[in-house]
Design an enzyme around this catalytic site. Sequence first.
Site, PDB file in Angstrom:
ATOM      1  CD  GLU A 176      22.939 -65.629 -54.415  1.00 47.60           C
ATOM      2  OE1 GLU A 176      23.408 -66.220 -53.427  1.00 47.60           O
ATOM      3  OE2 GLU A 176      23.644 -65.207 -55.366  1.00 47.60           O
ATOM      4  CG  PHE A 202      30.890 -62.610 -42.517  1.00 52.25           C
ATOM      5  CD1 PHE A 202      31.903 -62.318 -43.421  1.00 52.25           C
ATOM      6  CD2 PHE A 202      30.148 -63.770 -42.708  1.00 52.25           C
ATOM      7  CE1 PHE A 202      32.182 -63.164 -44.483  1.00 52.25           C
ATOM      8  CE2 PHE A 202      30.417 -64.623 -43.765  1.00 52.25           C
ATOM      9  CZ  PHE A 202      31.438 -64.322 -44.664  1.00 52.25           C
ATOM     10  CD  GLN A 203      28.102 -63.971 -46.441  1.00 49.00           C
ATOM     11  OE1 GLN A 203      27.218 -64.610 -45.888  1.00 49.00           O
ATOM     12  NE2 GLN A 203      28.753 -64.423 -47.511  1.00 49.00           N
ATOM     13  CE  LYS A 232      23.403 -65.261 -38.345  1.00 49.74           C
ATOM     14  NZ  LYS A 232      24.743 -65.910 -38.298  1.00 49.74           N
ATOM     15  CG  MET A 291      20.076 -52.907 -79.794  1.00 52.61           C
ATOM     16  SD  MET A 291      19.173 -52.806 -81.354  1.00 52.61           S
ATOM     17  CE  MET A 291      17.782 -53.882 -80.998  1.00 52.61           C
TER      18      MET A 291
END
Length: 576
Positions: free
Chosen positions: A49, A111-112, A161, A473
Site C-alpha cells: 500500500e 479486527f483490522q 464497511k 549517503m
Amino acid sequence: MRRTGAQIVWEMLRQEGVEVVFGIPGGAIMHTYHPRQQYGIHHILVRHEQCAAHAADGYARASGRTGVAISTSGPGATNLVTGIATAMMDSSPIVCITGQVSTPVIGSDAFQETDITGITLPITKHNYLVTDVKDLAYVIHEAFHIATSGRPGPVLIDLPKDVQQEETNFMAPEGEPQLPGYHSVGLADPLLVQQAATLINGAKRPVILAGHGVMMSDAVEVLRAFAEKTQIPVTFTLLGNGAFPASHHLTLGMMGMHGEAVANHAIQEADLLLAFGMRFDDRVTGKLDRYAPNAHKIHVDLDATELNKIVPVDVSILGDLRHVLEQLMPLVKSTSHEEWFKRINIWRTEADLRDVVSRPQNGRLLTPHVINAIWEATRGEAITVTDVGQHQMWVAQYYHLDRPHTLITSGGLGTMGFGLPAAIGAQVGQPDKEVWAILGDGGFQMTLHELATVIQEQLPLRIAICNNNYLGMVRQWQELFYDQHYESTHLLNPDFVRLAEAYGIRSWRATTLEEGHQAIAEARCHPGPTLIDFQVAQKGEEGNVYPMVPADAALHEMIRRSMPSPEYQNLIEERR
C-alpha cells in the site's frame, strides 16, 4: 438514483475526471471494489500500500491531475502513511480512500481497526471519517477541491464497511465546494509589491531562489522573462529543478547542501535574495544565523504559514507567484549587473572542475558517468524519477533540465523506496513519454516488489540501478564524520539482473562506461520494461557527492573534492 456508498465512490471519481487508481483490495474495502469495473476506471494492483500512495504521487506530479490510492483498513491504511507524509511535504495532490470497520464497532479494537484519521491528521491537508452515506458524494467532491486548491496536498477519506453498503438517493454535487473560513488568495498587496520593486531596482548583487512553487503556479515563463529583464542570476531548490532552464546563461544550478559552489557563494555574498515559491528548508540554508548575512530578503509564497517561518525577511508577499511576478514586471528596471557576473564567473570554476572529475578515470564506472550518459542519450527530455540518496543528488547535478515537471523526487521527507513506485505512477500519467527510474541499490530494495506491477501493467519503464553495495549517503557521512566506521551500511545485494529476469524484465549489467552506453541504447530500443545494473565505485572521493555543506556549517563552507592541480590551475587561469 439509488446508489450504494460503493457505487457513489466510483460515480464521483469518474465525475472528478479520475481514469486510474492505485491500490490493494482487502476485507474492509472489498465492497467498494466490487462495482469498479462498471465505471471504466482502471485499477493498478500494487504489491504494497505504501507504493499505492507513491504511485499516486508520481502520477499527480507527472500528469498534473490528482492521484488516487485505495487500501483496506488497519495495516492497509497504516501502510499508506509514509506515502501520504511524502506527498504532504512535497505539496502533491493525492486523495487516499481507506476502508474502515463498520460504524457500530469503531472504537472497540475490532479486527483490522486503526484510527487512520487520527494518525494522519498532521500529514494531510484534511481528512474525513464518513459515517453517513448521504454525505459521501459531497465529501469526495470537497476532497478533490481541497487536494488541488491553494497549496496542494493529500486528503484522506475513511469509509466504514456499512457506509459502503448502504443505499441513498444520489445526486452529484455541482459547483465549487463552499469551505468555511477558506478564501482564495487574490492579487498581492500593491504596497508590498512596490517595496519589493524598490529593493530589486537598488540591488547590486541580487539572486533569485526558485522553488517548487514556480512550477506549481505555472510561473516558469514569466520567471524567465523577469530574470532576463533584470539580469538576475537564478538558483533553484531540489524540487525547483526545471523551473528555470539549466542551459540558460543566468542559471547558477542547484543551491544547498549538495548544490553548486557558485550558487552557494552567490547566496552568501548577495545583497538581495528573491525567494520565489520556496520555504527555506534546512538543506537549502545551512547554518541559519550565518545565512546570507548581508542580503535583504523578499519572500513570495502562496502559503501564509511559510512567510517569516524560518528566515525573517524584509518584504513578505502572500500571493500566487505568477500573478506577483506579473505585478512586478512593469515596476522593475532593465539592468546588467556586470560586476556581479564577473565575480560569479570565477565561482563557476567549481562546476567545471566537477565535470572534469565526472569523466572516465582509470576505467572505473562512477555514478555521474551513468547520469551523464542517460542525459546524453535522452537529450534531457525524459522524465526522471529518483529514489533518495547519493544518486538523487547526482541526478540534480548532472541531468540538466530545460523543461519543468521532468524531475520527480522525494524532497521534503527524503523517502527511500519512493523511486520505483513513483516512476510507475509517472509512466501511467505520461504513457507516451520516456520515463527513467534512477535508483540506488538501497532504496530499490525497499520497494523492488513493484517490478511485478511494472510487468503486469507492461509499462515501458527504464530502470537504472546505481549499485555500489552501500547505503551510499550514510556511508559518505560515516567516512567524513565518523572516522570511516562503516556501521550497518554495507549491503549484500542479490544479482539484480537475474532478479529482473525472474520477473520477466529485460536486463543488463554494466561495469564500464562503454558497457553502460551500450546497455542504455539497447534498453531505449526495447518496447517493454528494462533494467540496467550499473556497478559503480563504492568508497572514497570517487564514491562521494561534492560539494557538501556539513551540518552546522555556513552555506559557503563546503567540503570540496580534491582536484588534480594541472586541471585546477588551467581552469582558474582561463576564468581569470
